[in-house]
Design a protein around this motif. Structure first.
Motif, PDB file in Angstrom:
ATOM      1  N   UNK A 134       0.879  -1.137   0.017  1.00 58.08           N
ATOM      2  CA  UNK A 134      -0.116  -0.031   0.034  1.00 58.08           C
ATOM      3  C   UNK A 134       0.903   1.251   0.084  1.00 58.08           C
ATOM      4  N   UNK A 135       2.130   1.280   0.708  1.00 64.05           N
ATOM      5  CA  UNK A 135       2.835   2.287   0.742  1.00 64.05           C
ATOM      6  C   UNK A 135       3.555   2.756  -0.407  1.00 64.05           C
ATOM      7  N   UNK A 136       3.623   1.878  -1.595  1.00 61.81           N
ATOM      8  CA  UNK A 136       4.045   2.198  -2.716  1.00 61.81           C
ATOM      9  C   UNK A 136       3.188   3.541  -3.601  1.00 61.81           C
ATOM     10  N   UNK A 137       1.977   3.827  -3.162  1.00 65.31           N
ATOM     11  CA  UNK A 137       1.411   4.600  -3.544  1.00 65.31           C
ATOM     12  C   UNK A 137       1.948   6.086  -3.824  1.00 65.31           C
ATOM     13  N   UNK A 138       2.755   6.191  -2.691  1.00 61.78           N
ATOM     14  CA  UNK A 138       3.661   7.433  -2.343  1.00 61.78           C
ATOM     15  C   UNK A 138       4.764   7.516  -3.713  1.00 61.78           C
ATOM     16  N   UNK A 139       5.238   6.616  -3.921  1.00 72.99           N
ATOM     17  CA  UNK A 139       6.138   6.635  -5.073  1.00 72.99           C
ATOM     18  C   UNK A 139       5.409   6.971  -6.370  1.00 72.99           C
ATOM     19  N   UNK A 140       4.110   6.226  -6.632  1.00 71.50           N
ATOM     20  CA  UNK A 140       3.550   6.632  -7.668  1.00 71.50           C
ATOM     21  C   UNK A 140       3.179   7.891  -7.942  1.00 71.50           C
ATOM     22  N   UNK A 141       2.655   8.725  -6.786  1.00 68.77           N
ATOM     23  CA  UNK A 141       2.403  10.088  -6.854  1.00 68.77           C
ATOM     24  C   UNK A 141       3.487  10.886  -7.378  1.00 68.77           C
ATOM     25  N   UNK A 142       4.814  10.617  -6.671  1.00 68.50           N
ATOM     26  CA  UNK A 142       6.013  11.157  -7.007  1.00 68.50           C
ATOM     27  C   UNK A 142       6.208  10.846  -8.350  1.00 68.50           C
ATOM     28  N   UNK A 186       5.006   1.386 -11.972  1.00 66.28           N
ATOM     29  CA  UNK A 186       4.153   1.343 -10.748  1.00 66.28           C
ATOM     30  C   UNK A 186       2.700   0.864 -11.180  1.00 66.28           C
ATOM     31  N   UNK A 187       2.301   1.525 -12.395  1.00 69.43           N
ATOM     32  CA  UNK A 187       0.873   1.167 -12.552  1.00 69.43           C
ATOM     33  C   UNK A 187       0.728  -0.479 -12.933  1.00 69.43           C
ATOM     34  N   UNK A 188       1.749  -0.966 -13.254  1.00 71.04           N
ATOM     35  CA  UNK A 188       1.923  -2.473 -13.689  1.00 71.04           C
ATOM     36  C   UNK A 188       1.821  -3.253 -12.138  1.00 71.04           C
ATOM     37  N   UNK A 189       2.444  -2.746 -11.103  1.00 75.90           N
ATOM     38  CA  UNK A 189       2.600  -3.358  -9.714  1.00 75.90           C
ATOM     39  C   UNK A 189       0.965  -3.214  -9.290  1.00 75.90           C
ATOM     40  N   UNK A 190       0.189  -2.087  -9.511  1.00 79.46           N
ATOM     41  CA  UNK A 190      -1.058  -2.168  -9.033  1.00 79.46           C
ATOM     42  C   UNK A 190      -1.967  -3.017  -9.763  1.00 79.46           C
ATOM     43  N   UNK A 191      -1.786  -3.020 -10.986  1.00 79.16           N
ATOM     44  CA  UNK A 191      -2.658  -4.011 -11.895  1.00 79.16           C
ATOM     45  C   UNK A 191      -2.269  -5.377 -11.433  1.00 79.16           C
ATOM     46  N   UNK A 192      -1.386  -5.918 -11.070  1.00 74.38           N
ATOM     47  CA  UNK A 192      -0.970  -7.297 -10.770  1.00 74.38           C
ATOM     48  C   UNK A 192      -1.218  -7.471  -9.448  1.00 74.38           C
TER      49      UNK A 192
END
Length: 1587
Positions: A134-142, A186-192
């Motif tokens: 869930x914390x990866x969201x920060x990186x996605x926004x960055x 990052x989008x790919x990680x969310x997708x999988x």
């Protein structure tokens, strides 16, 4: 100097936003700071909280486990991002220098971006290990924010027509691209993983390997950075310092690397090539290797190409740095039109690369990357090579298990060949795989190098390159020659080993006959031949080393001399030193190419051998073994049962080759009741189509004892093997029955495995395992059954003698048992197995009569028959026929008779009578046998002796530990760690000093000279090139101190022609240059020769001393020290000293001196470098200290795991028939896979540790280059140095990177190899026997002892000052010519007395006087050469009969024939080809034991000495021969003194005097007649027992 974000240039208002906010460049840059700051603010708290609670994590092992999708791609992109940020930063700083005031916004965002990118990857790694997506969201926004802000900047640039010709535009475009890609990842990680925006997140489990804590090899599972730098190895390597690395510590292999996995891959690729239309065509091994392992090799080659291309960055950067150092000073000249947009300066793309500091950083980065790629390439090939080796070993093993027996026995496939396949061919292929990326990478590297040289120096460069290329074939020639000489030296060394082994086995005899020196000389003679081939070897090795060192010098010489003649101006320093660095790069591939080509040729041969082996004949299909049971429920049950059992226990192991046999068979169900095996109309052959067994029709009744009898060689054993399916069937069938239906239910309870046959072969076969494992043979252990079996085979007394009881290792590497003991263990194995059918092939052949009776009664009749097991017994002992239920009599390969004894008695009277006469003869033998002290007691006695003397050493390999304990008594933690990291300087000194001081001095001085000359060459080159640039007059040139030449015109006026100064300088510089180069080349030759010949003389001396010490050691030394240990000194250790230490030593000194000279050169050019050197030296010290210890441990592990693997192969090949009869193939395969995996794990860790070291030292090297470049740029800007010298310093810094890791690796190797010197040295300190004596040889009369009068006065003897005396105060007087008998129980000191006559034992009180001379005063050589003795166990040496009787060559032929006649051997020797010169094989194997004993008698007769001692000499001779001997001794030695030590008392009844001994004292001493009258006397009781 004002710092402001937007700069405060005159006339511009940096903060005005009249044209719109986004059109202010400074604002756009400020906007770019926002995402970076945002990321740092959010992630830091999270990281700190995370780190604070990290201690709560359990099982650190699994913090490597999970990878989010796109893991590797993310790391690669982040690294590229960091690199681009560095470029952006550099560009900003350089542009900033062009401005009037500081503009922070040019480089500040880039700096922040760099920090943010680093943080992002640290943050990502921590999230990944704690699996909190869930914390990866920060990186996605960055990523999104950064992408947007950078795009704005790019759009603004495009609007203002800043195009790709400007560097900043390109950088910004690249950044936009990278941020976009990272956003996509990052989008790919969310997708999988669906951790957000989705209702149900994905649950994941770690890979199977990581759930298993046993897997310690983490390379495949760690993140990219740790993969590249081997960070995960740190705990292992640093931990090795505290306690040694053991097998437990390295765990097991990951599934993908296990031998089974790879075997299946290779096998599939191999089998896929067998097409339907052409089934007989042999599949190509090359193609299957490519299919199975092609991809990693391609990956490795890619890495290799990248590394090679980056390697060329070094020379180019150096040339750039030297070239632009001068122009840097003109930076202030503002003659360029400033390209300004947004009020700031935009530089063009090439301009950045003209800045020396930028080039220095680039050089550093290129080096780091190049080294990382290179190590990655090495690692991948090594891993693949290990996988390939595992697969090949499994393939070979599978094939061995299916080899047809005829192949083995007809000698088409010898054990030696199989061992070679395993030990040599697979390793050749593995090495080829390690080196094969070089095959296609090197040509590319060479071509690139030549092109660059041409670009730098023009045509003259091609001359230099052609020197290198032309000398490459010479290298190859030397390499092939090396291989040949190695072969010949190997032949000589095996020969020498054979002789040494013989000497050590017969050492007692040699000492008693005073023949040590003769045999010692023969070994020295072979050693001389070996040394001659070693000399050639040393010569070629030194030539090869010389070529390697001298080629670059020659190339440089040729190039610059050519350059001087072709274009008169001469190269500039930048070109010269770039060329120098390129030559250094070019030499390595050319040197390696010869090796690689040689390995490729070897690999072709290996593959051909492997192919032939894999195509050889296999044994037939096993379908017959299943008998004739209805297919229905039994077969189904069996299949299910097997698979279920296997899968439940080990889910991972697939059955390798599906062992359930197909259930086809032909048999009428009616006759299955009472027949276990039936052969109908059988014709069997061993492969040559001539049937060995013909027309066989037999049946083996179930649950009964069947005996097969017949003469030697009539095919009894073959019949058993034919039933087991080992022979090739020409026609006919073998039927195996099943249990009748009614018993099926019962059968489940008893669960006897009907598909295996317990089989004991004639030639006993033991595993290298404990006694217990040999008997249980993979079955579960049942104490009661085990005890019963041991008693039946009467093994208990033997087991009690072994040092660890039934847990003692036996077999090839363990304790040597006698034939009878081995055979009984094999029979015990067959009895213990829970099988319905037992085949025993002549189990009584090596047993004496008591044991065979006991085995027959207890084992076969009781144990086996009570169990209702079907027994088939092959035997020669006809007296057992009465026990047989069914008899099969054979003759010449066919069945003569079949039936019960009654049938034969009624139907074939002739045969029965024949048997009866034979039985009578056997009964007589039986009586004789009972008279003797039986053979078994003898065997047990020798066993007891072996261990009695070895009690001091419980374990074979105690020696090393003992030595270590002697060195340091207090054994607490700190001392152990110290001892483990110490370099064995003492051993090095010992090695050097045995090489001779002159050689050492020569080596050291020539080495130092050579390196100083090489430095001088390069220094001279620097002066020469710098002088040219300084003298070429004209504007813009500087003298070396940086001031402009006063007036070019005046300088021209003083000199007549402008070209003159150069011509002059060249005539001065060129000859010196040529002389220096020539000196360098000759010194290279001298050093390479001195090192090799120093090694040779050391090897010569060490071996010579070792041989003399050991041969002259007291006999006690051989009792205590195991033979294998002594032999190891002569084989493995001597080989290391001969062949491995010299090249290691050479390589070590060379790389150390190169590094030192480089560091010296750099420090002398830029002293500032010394400051940076201190931390680097500390780092280097720790790296090498940790690595050496770990490497040594891992190398030991690799060696110690290799031996069991090779042994397992040869063991299997020997015991094939047994393994297949028992149906234990699957178990043995499993064992082989485990052994292979263990060895591969050790090897993998060893190579990973090498990579760990190389990455570390390479990075250190890169730092050295960076500091050297930085220091020289700095000192140049202060005008301290000329450009040429800077070039010199950098070129040297580049070489350091190549040689640092060699220093450490050679140190580690040398340390391991010095252990061999240490072991040899430990033997050199043994005491020799005192050969001198107090009398001079001249004082002893020529014909002493003339009469043979012996006085023994108060004699006390012990084997060692530490031990109790074995003879206590013995007094006796023997008159000349008396025949004396000595008897007594085992251990009463009889043999010790015989040894005392020869002064072989420590006589510490009393004396023995022979003919008036005290023997202790005589020189040993004289004493022993005047007496003769016949020992209990006959010893013959390989050579001729003449050599065995008279090695000194002093006797005439007549005397030898006379001796042979006395010993009843004359006729036999006459019949041999060559007569006296007939061949005796090793150990005299071509004669029977009795004949050997007779030869030993003859040997004693050849010596006409007046005293003969016979130590139980007639133990292994049959009665008839013995009687003859007794008569002979009485007649031939009528006038001499004969002392007989008897273990059968009746041999000494005719003696003149009998001495009865007990516990080292004389108990009775008189004439035999007198002693017999004493009814209760010891002697009388002996005689009674013996009658």
């Amino acid at each position: 100097m004002a710092l402001s974000f937007c700069g405060i240039d005159n006339g511009t208002n940096a903060y005005s936003v009249e044209k719109g906010v986004l059109n202010n460049g400074c604002f756009v840059d400020a906007l770019n700071l926002v995402p970076h700051v945002f990321l740092l603010f959010i992630t830091f708290p999270i990281l700190f909280i995370g780190w604070g609670s990290q201690s709560s994590k359990v099982q650190i092992h699994h913090n490597t486990w999970l990878h989010f999708p796109g893991h590797n791609l993310r790391w690669i992109l982040t690294f590229s991002l960091l690199f681009v940020h560095v470029c952006e930063f550099a560009e900003g700083i350089v542009s900033n220098k062009m401005m009037e005031t500081n503009h922070l916004h040019l480089f500040m965002p880039a700096f922040m971006g760099f920090i943010a990118a680093t943080t992002s990857v640290v943050y990502y790694h921590n999230i990944e290990t704690s699996n909190f997506p869930k914390l990866l969201l920060v990186l996605f926004i960055y990523w999104v924010l950064a992408f947007i802000t950078k795009s704005i900047k790019l759009w603004k640039f495009a609007e203002y027509h800043v195009g790709p010709q400007h560097l900043r535009f390109c950088i910004t475009a690249l950044l936009v691209l990278l941020y976009g890609l990272l956003m996509a990842v990052e989008i790919n990680v969310i997708r999988i993983r669906r951790y957000v925006f989705f209702a149900n997140p994905q649950k994941v489990k770690p890979p199977e390997d990581l759930q298993d804590l046993g897997v310690r090899f983490l390379q495949p599972f760690v993140n990219l950075l740790s993969k590249a730098t081997y960070w995960w190895m740190n705990p292992l390597i640093i931990g090795a310092h505290k306690r040694p690395i053991e097998l437990k510590k390295i765990g097991k292999l990951p599934i993908a690397m296990r031998a089974l996995t790879n075997y299946l891959r290779l096998k599939d690729a191999y089998e896929d090539q067998r097409t339907a239309e052409d089934p007989d065509r042999a599949p190509s091994i090359w193609r299957s290797m490519y299919r199975a392992f092609g991809r990693p090799i391609l990956l490795s080659s890619t890495f290799r190409y990248l590394a090679d291309l980056l390697g060329f960055a070094g020379p180019l950067c150096i040339s750039g740095i030297v070239k632009y150092l001068k122009t840097d000073k003109d930076v202030a000249t503002p003659d360029k039109i400033k390209e300004t947009y947004f009020g700031v300066y935009f530089m063009s793309s090439t301009e950045l690369l003209q800045n020396t500091s930028v080039l220095a950083v680039l050089l550093f980065l290129a080096l780091v990357l190049q080294r990382t790629f290179l190590q990655a390439s090495y690692y991948v090939t090594i891993e693949t090579g290990i996988n390939l080796r595992g697969a090949l070993l499994a393939m070979i093993y599978n094939k061995i298990l299916r080899l047809s027996t005829s192949n083995m026995s007809m000698g088409e496939m010898t054990l030696g060949q199989i061992n070679n396949l395993v030990a040599i061919e697979t390793n050749q292929l593995m090495w080829f795989l390690f080196l094969c990326p070089n095959l296609w990478a090197m040509p590319v590297q060479i071509v690139m190098g030549v092109i660059l040289l041409y670009y730098l120096l023009g045509w003259s460069a091609l001359v230099g390159a052609s020197v290198i290329v032309l000398l490459a074939p010479v290298q190859y020639l030397i390499a092939t020659k090396l291989a040949d000489t190695q072969k010949s030296s190997l032949e000589h060394s095996t020969d020498r080993l054979k002789k040494t082994t013989e000497i050590l086995k017969g050492i007692k005899l040699l000492k008693l006959y005073a023949w040590e020196n003769i045999f010692c000389d023969s070994v020295e003679d072979t050693r001389g031949k070996e040394l001659t081939s070693l000399k050639t070897f040393a010569l070629y090795t030194s030539m090869s080393i010389f070529m390697n060192a001298a080629i670059p010098i020659a190339a440089v010489l040729a190039t610059f001399v050519m350059h001087h003649f072709l274009d008169k101006t001469g190269p500039s320093p930048s070109e010269a030193f770039a060329a120098l660095a390129l030559f250094h790069i070019l030499v390595t591939p050319l040197f390696l190419l010869s090796t690689v080509v040689r390995f490729a040729v070897k690999a072709l041969v290996s593959v051909q051998k492997l192919g032939e082996f894999l195509q050889s004949d296999e044994i037939g299909d096993d379908s017959w073994r299943n008998g004739d049971m209805p297919l229905s429920f039994e077969a189904g049950k069996k299949h299910l049962g097997v698979t279920k059992a296997i899968n439940r226990k080990q889910p991972m192991r697939y059955q390798m080759d599906n062992y359930e046999q197909p259930t086809r068979r032909q048999m009428r169900p009616t006759e299955t009741e009472d027949v276990a095996v039936k052969v109908s109309n059988g014709f069997f052959t061993w492969g040559s189509n001539l049937s060995t067994l013909s027309d066989i029709n037999i049946r083996i009744p179930t649950g009964q004892l069947t005996m097969i009898v017949g003469q030697v060689g009539c095919g009894k054993s073959s019949l058993l093997l034919a039933m087991l399916g080992e022979m090739q069937t020409i026609e006919g069938r073998v039927f195996w029955s099943k249990l009748p239906e009614c018993e099926v239910a019962r059968e489940e309870n008893i669960s006897k495995n009907r598909y295996s046959v317990a089989y004991a072969t004639q030639k006993s076969w033991l595993l290298n395992a404990t006694v217990e494992e040999n008997i249980t043979f993979g079955c579960h252990f049942s104490k009661q059954r085990y005890k019963a079996v041991i008693d039946a085979c009467s093994l208990q007394p033997d087991i009690d003698l072994l040092p660890f009881g039934d847990q003692t290792e036996i077999g090839e590497r363990g304790i040597n048992l006698s034939g009878g003991q081995r055979q009984r263990i094999c029979v015990a194995r067959a009895l213990y197995q829970n099988t319905n059918i037992v085949f025993l092939d002549d189990p009584f052949s090596a047993l004496d009569i008591h044991l065979s009776d006991h085995l027959m009664q207890e084992g076969i009749l009781k144990f086996l028959q009570d169990d209702k097991r079907t027994v088939v017994l092959v035997t020669h002992k006809l007296q057992y026929l009465i026990h047989a239920d069914w008899i099969i009599a054979m003759k010449d390969g066919s069945v003569l008779r079949e039936g019960t004894l009654k049938d034969i008695q009624t139907h074939d009277v002739e045969l029965y009578d024949h048997w009866k006469t034979l039985m009578n003869r056997q009964d007589q033998e039986l009586e004789k046998d009972i008279q003797q002290d039986s053979q078994t007691t003898l065997e047990r006695k020798t066993l007891r002796r072996a261990f009695y003397s070895r009690e001091a050493k419980n374990q074979m390999d105690d020696e090393d530990e003992e030595e270590e304990e002697e060195e340091e008594e207090d054994d607490n933690m700190s001392t152990t760690t110290n001892r483990r990291s110490k370099i064995p300087w003492r051993m090095c000194w010992c090695y050097m000093s045995s090489g001779g001081f002159f050689m050492v001095f020569l080596m050291v001085s020539s080495k130092l000279l050579k390196h100083s000359v090489i430095v001088a060459i390069d220094y001279w080159l620097a002066l020469w090139t710098s002088s040219k640039t300084n003298q070429s007059a004209g504007a813009g040139t500087y003298a070396s101190n940086g001031t402009r030449l006063a007036d070019s015109a005046s300088s021209n006026a003083t000199l007549p022609t402008p070209g003159n100064p150069e011509a002059e300088s060249d005539s001065y510089y060129l000859p010196v240059f040529i002389v220096l180069c020539a000196a360098g080349i000759t010194l290279c030759l001298i050093t390479s020769l001195t090192v090799e010949f120093l090694g040779l003389s050391a090897a010569t001396n060490l071996h010579h001393n070792l041989l003399n010490k050991i041969i002259h050691a007291p006999i006690r030394f051989f009792d205590i020290t195991p033979l294998g240990q002594i032999l190891n000194r002569f084989s493995a250790d001597t080989n290391i000293i001969d062949q491995h230490i010299p090249p290691t030593l050479e390589s070590l000194t060379r790389s150390t001196l190169l590094c030192l000279s480089a560091i010296g050169v750099i420090s002398s050019i830029t002293p500032a470098f010394l400051i940076a050197l201190v931390p680097l030296a500390v780092a280097f010290y720790f790296i090498q200290k940790y690595f050496r210890v770990a490497s040594k441990d891992l190398q030991d592990l690799d060696d110690s795991t290799q031996l069991p693997l090779l042994c397992h192969f040869s063991e299997t090949a020997e015991g094939l028939t047994t393994i297949r009869a028992f149906r234990h193939e699957a178990r043995f395969k499993q064992r082989m896979l485990e052994l292979t995996d263990t060895n591969n794990t050790a090897y993998l860790f060893l190579s990973a540790a090498n990579r760990w070291l190389e990455v570390r030292t390479d990075y250190l090297g890169a730092v050295i280059v960076l500091t050297a470049a930085g220091a020289s740029i700095w000192s140049f800007s202060y005008g301290l140095r000329s450009g040429g010298l800077v070039g010199l310093g950098l070129t040297y810094a580049l070489t350091v990177t190549n040689y640092l890791n060699w220093v450490v690796r050679n140190l580690a190797d040398l340390e391991v190899q010095m252990a061999a010197v240490k072991k040899v040295n430990s033997f050199l300190s043994t005491e020799s026997e005192n050969y001198e004596g107090s009398m001079d040889t001249s004082q002893v009369p020529e014909n002493w002892p003339q009469d043979g009068e012996i006085k023994i006065q108060d004699l006390c003897v012990r084997y060692d000052p530490m031990l109790k005396p074995v003879l206590k105060h013995v007094n006796a007087y023997i008159e000349p010519g008396q025949k004396v008998g000595i008897c007594g129980r085992t251990g009463s000191g009889k043999s010790s007395l015989s040894l005392a006559f020869f002064n072989m034992v420590d006589i510490f009180e009393g004396k023995i006087v022979i003919d008036g001379i005290d023997i202790c005063k005589l020189p040993l050589q004289t004493l022993r050469s005047r007496l003769s003795i016949i020992l209990q166990d006959p010893v013959l040496f390989s050579g001729s009969i003449r050599f065995n009787l008279d090695p000194e060559r002093t006797c005439t032929d007549d005397r030898l024939w006379e001796a042979l006649e006395i010993a009843q051997l004359k006729n036999m020797v006459k019949a041999l080809p060559g007569g006296l010169d007939a061949v005796v094989t090793e150990g005299g194997e071509n004669f029977s034991v009795g004949q050997r004993q007779l030869f030993c008698l003859a040997r004693a007769f050849v010596r006409k000495s007046s005293i003969l001692i016979m130590d139980e000499a007639t133990a292994s001779i049959d009665m008839a021969t013995e009687n003859i001997l007794q008569k002979v001794v009485m007649t031939a030695f009528a006038d001499r003194t004969v002392v007989t030590i008897a273990h059968r008392v009746h041999t000494i009844l005719t003696a003149d005097l009998v001495i009865v001994m007990k516990r080292g004292n004389i108990l009775e001493y008189d004439k035999p007649e007198t002693l017999l009258e004493q009814e209760d006397g010891m002697f009388a009781s002996f005689v009674k027992a013996d009658m």
